[in-house]
Design a protein around this motif. Structure first.
Motif, PDB file in Angstrom:
ATOM      1  N   UNK A 236       7.553  49.900  18.646  1.00 28.00           N
ATOM      2  CA  UNK A 236       7.502  48.612  17.954  1.00 28.00           C
ATOM      3  C   UNK A 236       7.830  48.708  16.467  1.00 28.00           C
ATOM      4  N   UNK A 237       8.053  49.896  15.945  1.00 30.75           N
ATOM      5  CA  UNK A 237       8.435  50.038  14.539  1.00 30.75           C
ATOM      6  C   UNK A 237       9.910  49.742  14.320  1.00 30.75           C
ATOM      7  N   UNK A 238      10.689  49.712  15.376  1.00 31.31           N
ATOM      8  CA  UNK A 238      12.117  49.447  15.282  1.00 31.31           C
ATOM      9  C   UNK A 238      12.497  48.018  15.605  1.00 31.31           C
ATOM     10  N   UNK A 239      11.513  47.113  15.615  1.00 33.45           N
ATOM     11  CA  UNK A 239      11.788  45.709  15.929  1.00 33.45           C
ATOM     12  C   UNK A 239      11.237  44.813  14.817  1.00 33.45           C
ATOM     13  N   UNK A 240      11.611  43.551  14.883  1.00 29.66           N
ATOM     14  CA  UNK A 240      11.055  42.530  13.991  1.00 29.66           C
ATOM     15  C   UNK A 240      10.111  41.677  14.828  1.00 29.66           C
ATOM     16  N   UNK A 241       8.870  41.559  14.412  1.00 20.76           N
ATOM     17  CA  UNK A 241       7.897  40.711  15.090  1.00 20.76           C
ATOM     18  C   UNK A 241       7.798  39.393  14.333  1.00 20.76           C
ATOM     19  N   UNK A 242       8.213  38.314  14.978  1.00 26.46           N
ATOM     20  CA  UNK A 242       8.205  36.989  14.374  1.00 26.46           C
ATOM     21  C   UNK A 242       7.048  36.193  14.987  1.00 26.46           C
ATOM     22  N   UNK A 243       6.102  35.775  14.161  1.00 28.46           N
ATOM     23  CA  UNK A 243       4.922  35.064  14.627  1.00 28.46           C
ATOM     24  C   UNK A 243       5.047  33.569  14.342  1.00 28.46           C
ATOM     25  N   UNK A 244       4.562  32.755  15.287  1.00 24.08           N
ATOM     26  CA  UNK A 244       4.484  31.302  15.120  1.00 24.08           C
ATOM     27  C   UNK A 244       3.003  30.946  14.944  1.00 24.08           C
ATOM     28  N   UNK A 245       2.702  30.155  13.919  1.00 24.10           N
ATOM     29  CA  UNK A 245       1.315  29.815  13.589  1.00 24.10           C
ATOM     30  C   UNK A 245       1.047  28.336  13.817  1.00 24.10           C
TER      31      UNK A 245
END
Length: 86
Positions: free
Chosen positions: A46-55
């Motif tokens: 998971x260090x090689x990805x972008x985690x996009x969160x919706x709030x």
């Protein structure tokens, strides 16, 4: 997917500055990884990805979307080795 001597190699190692997992052995344990359908790359941690969160309006996380670090496409979750999927 890059396979070296039946081991799966991370395709995102050149972009990731904090590589922790760069190869998966073909053992009996199933491992999850991310696949980008646009640039056809496999990312093992998971260090090689972008985690996009919706709030929501109370700043609680509603959803998480994993994106490719190279092309910003939505990633698919897959298992290794693929022939041992349920």
């Amino acid at each position: 997917m890059t396979i070296i001597a039946k081991h799966m190699k991370c395709d995102n190692k050149d972009l990731c500055g904090q590589c922790s997992v760069y190869i998966f052995p073909p053992d009996s344990e199933l491992k999850f990884y991310f696949h980008c359908p646009l640039c056809v790359r496999d990312i093992l941690c998971d260090r090689g990805i972008i985690s996009n969160f919706q709030y929501d309006e109370f700043t609680h996380v509603e959803s998480k979307v994993n994106l490719c670090m190279r092309c910003r496409a939505r990633l698919e979750e897959r298992t290794w080795p693929a022939d041992k999927e349920a």
